[in-house]
Design a protein around this motif. Structure first.
Motif, PDB file in Angstrom:
ATOM      1  N   ALA A 143      11.539  -9.341  -6.780  1.00  8.65           N
ATOM      2  CA  ALA A 143      10.509  -9.085  -5.767  1.00  8.65           C
ATOM      3  C   ALA A 143      10.800  -9.982  -4.581  1.00  8.65           C
ATOM      4  O   ALA A 143      11.037 -11.182  -4.749  1.00  8.65           O
ATOM      5  N   VAL A 144      10.833  -9.412  -3.390  1.00 11.52           N
ATOM      6  CA  VAL A 144      11.073 -10.168  -2.167  1.00 11.52           C
ATOM      7  C   VAL A 144       9.766 -10.222  -1.387  1.00 11.52           C
ATOM      8  O   VAL A 144       9.257  -9.201  -0.928  1.00 11.52           O
ATOM      9  N   CYS A 145       9.203 -11.411  -1.292  1.00  8.05           N
ATOM     10  CA  CYS A 145       7.888 -11.594  -0.681  1.00  8.05           C
ATOM     11  C   CYS A 145       8.054 -12.216   0.706  1.00  8.05           C
ATOM     12  O   CYS A 145       8.577 -13.317   0.825  1.00  8.05           O
ATOM     13  N   LYS A 146       7.590 -11.508   1.709  1.00  5.35           N
ATOM     14  CA  LYS A 146       7.750 -11.948   3.093  1.00  5.35           C
ATOM     15  C   LYS A 146       6.427 -12.430   3.675  1.00  5.35           C
ATOM     16  O   LYS A 146       5.399 -11.770   3.525  1.00  5.35           O
ATOM     17  N   GLU A 147       6.466 -13.602   4.338  1.00  4.74           N
ATOM     18  CA  GLU A 147       5.338 -14.071   5.137  1.00  4.74           C
ATOM     19  C   GLU A 147       4.016 -14.086   4.363  1.00  4.74           C
ATOM     20  O   GLU A 147       3.020 -13.507   4.815  1.00  4.74           O
ATOM     21  N   ILE A 148       4.011 -14.724   3.210  1.00  4.37           N
ATOM     22  CA  ILE A 148       2.807 -14.817   2.397  1.00  4.37           C
ATOM     23  C   ILE A 148       1.635 -15.347   3.228  1.00  4.37           C
ATOM     24  O   ILE A 148       1.758 -16.346   3.930  1.00  4.37           O
ATOM     25  N   SER A 149       0.503 -14.653   3.168  1.00  5.75           N
ATOM     26  CA  SER A 149      -0.750 -15.034   3.825  1.00  5.75           C
ATOM     27  C   SER A 149      -0.746 -14.838   5.348  1.00  5.75           C
ATOM     28  O   SER A 149      -1.684 -15.226   6.028  1.00  5.75           O
ATOM     29  N   LYS A 150       0.308 -14.192   5.869  1.00  9.11           N
ATOM     30  CA  LYS A 150       0.363 -13.955   7.313  1.00  9.11           C
ATOM     31  C   LYS A 150       0.127 -12.476   7.629  1.00  9.11           C
ATOM     32  O   LYS A 150       0.030 -11.636   6.735  1.00  9.11           O
ATOM     33  N   ILE A 151       0.065 -12.157   8.894  1.00  9.88           N
ATOM     34  CA  ILE A 151      -0.253 -10.797   9.329  1.00  9.88           C
ATOM     35  C   ILE A 151       0.738  -9.785   8.783  1.00  9.88           C
ATOM     36  O   ILE A 151       0.369  -8.682   8.363  1.00  9.88           O
ATOM     37  N   PHE A 152       2.029 -10.133   8.791  1.00  9.98           N
ATOM     38  CA  PHE A 152       3.062  -9.189   8.371  1.00  9.98           C
ATOM     39  C   PHE A 152       3.496  -9.405   6.919  1.00  9.98           C
ATOM     40  O   PHE A 152       4.626  -9.101   6.547  1.00  9.98           O
ATOM     41  N   GLN A 153       2.584  -9.914   6.108  1.00  6.58           N
ATOM     42  CA  GLN A 153       2.891 -10.116   4.691  1.00  6.58           C
ATOM     43  C   GLN A 153       3.299  -8.798   4.036  1.00  6.58           C
ATOM     44  O   GLN A 153       2.692  -7.759   4.242  1.00  6.58           O
ATOM     45  N   LYS A 154       4.357  -8.869   3.232  1.00  8.16           N
ATOM     46  CA  LYS A 154       4.828  -7.674   2.533  1.00  8.16           C
ATOM     47  C   LYS A 154       5.626  -8.089   1.305  1.00  8.16           C
ATOM     48  O   LYS A 154       6.342  -9.090   1.333  1.00  8.16           O
ATOM     49  N   ILE A 155       5.493  -7.297   0.246  1.00  3.97           N
ATOM     50  CA  ILE A 155       6.255  -7.552  -0.973  1.00  3.97           C
ATOM     51  C   ILE A 155       7.043  -6.296  -1.329  1.00  3.97           C
ATOM     52  O   ILE A 155       6.486  -5.200  -1.420  1.00  3.97           O
ATOM     53  N   ILE A 156       8.344  -6.462  -1.490  1.00  2.00           N
ATOM     54  CA  ILE A 156       9.218  -5.351  -1.878  1.00  2.00           C
ATOM     55  C   ILE A 156       9.693  -5.606  -3.301  1.00  2.00           C
ATOM     56  O   ILE A 156      10.250  -6.663  -3.592  1.00  2.00           O
ATOM     57  N   ARG A 157       9.471  -4.646  -4.164  1.00  2.00           N
ATOM     58  CA  ARG A 157       9.857  -4.783  -5.568  1.00  2.00           C
ATOM     59  C   ARG A 157      10.906  -3.739  -5.918  1.00  2.00           C
ATOM     60  O   ARG A 157      10.844  -2.608  -5.443  1.00  2.00           O
ATOM     61  N   GLY A 158      11.844  -4.126  -6.760  1.00  3.91           N
ATOM     62  CA  GLY A 158      12.856  -3.159  -7.194  1.00  3.91           C
ATOM     63  C   GLY A 158      14.102  -3.853  -7.701  1.00  3.91           C
ATOM     64  O   GLY A 158      14.143  -5.079  -7.850  1.00  3.91           O
ATOM     65  N   LYS A 159      15.123  -3.068  -7.938  1.00  3.75           N
ATOM     66  CA  LYS A 159      16.401  -3.623  -8.387  1.00  3.75           C
ATOM     67  C   LYS A 159      17.133  -4.229  -7.194  1.00  3.75           C
ATOM     68  O   LYS A 159      16.960  -3.790  -6.048  1.00  3.75           O
ATOM     69  N   ILE A 160      17.967  -5.203  -7.475  1.00  3.24           N
ATOM     70  CA  ILE A 160      18.648  -5.923  -6.398  1.00  3.24           C
ATOM     71  C   ILE A 160      19.402  -4.971  -5.478  1.00  3.24           C
ATOM     72  O   ILE A 160      19.311  -5.066  -4.254  1.00  3.24           O
TER      73      ILE A 160
END
Length: 222
Positions: free
Chosen positions: A180-197
């Motif tokens: 899971a690649v978690c971007k900008e936790i707690s910020k406006i553009f927060q996003k989590i991408i889950r999947g195989k590498i």
């Protein structure tokens, strides 16, 4: 005579505890990793306490003067740019010196990217290994060791090295490993991408996802 280690919001300025606000108002001095970022936070909450720099470029030069201030009875708060000092941020050196000098150290609970990213990943988190940022030197040696780890792994990564790190993960962990690649936790553009590498690498290579901000990578256990 007391050093408070105070976590600060990693994104949303409202992610701050009432106790942290009280401490920052009551201490004699706030040590900060980044004056500009901390000034924004302190101004938001109308905190007038004096602030001075404490970061990786000056910590060895100022640590003894800070210890002396504490010894004469000062109460000092240590904050970083965001999150909890000492967790991939400056703090360890001062904390260690305080302990060696029998100066009380109190770390308040609060914001960190680590736990929200883990919980949101959907991967197994009963046991995990936190690495922080991968070392610049002997990076591949470290990844080879981590590839044998049986627990979920947590990494921090900057935007300019994200794709390189993902490619390295594919090399050492295999393209089928779930992450899971978690971007900008707690910020406006927060996003989590889950999947195989391999799937996530393709998203970034094809520019279907912009590489911007700070990242937390969760690697599923074997």
């Amino acid at each position: 005579m007391l050093l408070y280690v105070v976590p600060t919001p990693i994104g949303n300025l409202e992610d701050f505890t009432f106790r942290s606000l009280r401490i920052l108002n009551e201490v004699d001095l706030i040590l900060t990793e980044n004056y500009k970022i901390s000034r924004k936070l302190l101004d938001f909450y109308k905190i007038k306490t004096c602030i001075k720099p404490y970061h990786i470029h000056n910590e060895y030069y100022v640590v003894h003067s800070i210890i002396n201030k504490l010894k004469i009875g000062s109460k000092i708060a240590l904050i970083s740019s965001a999150g909890t000092p000492g967790i991939s941020d400056p703090g360890y050196l001062l904390i260690k010196h305080c302990i060696n000098e029998s100066i009380p150290v109190e770390c308040l609970p609060g914001a960190t990217a680590l736990i929200p990213a883990l919980v949101s990943s959907g991967l197994s988190i009963n046991e995990f290994t936190f690495i922080g940022f991968l070392p610049k030197k002997k990076r591949k040696k470290k990844l080879k060791i981590l590839s044998k780890e049986n627990r979920t792994i947590v990494l921090y990564e900057s935007p300019h090295r994200l794709l390189k790190t993902l490619n390295d993960l594919e090399l050492f962990f295999g393209f089928e490993r779930n992450i899971a690649v978690c971007k900008e936790i707690s910020k406006i553009f927060q996003k989590i991408i889950r999947g195989k590498i391999k799937e996530i690498i393709l998203l970034y290579q094809k520019k279907k996802e912009k590489i911007i901000g700070e990242y937390t990578i969760i690697i599923d256990k074997k």
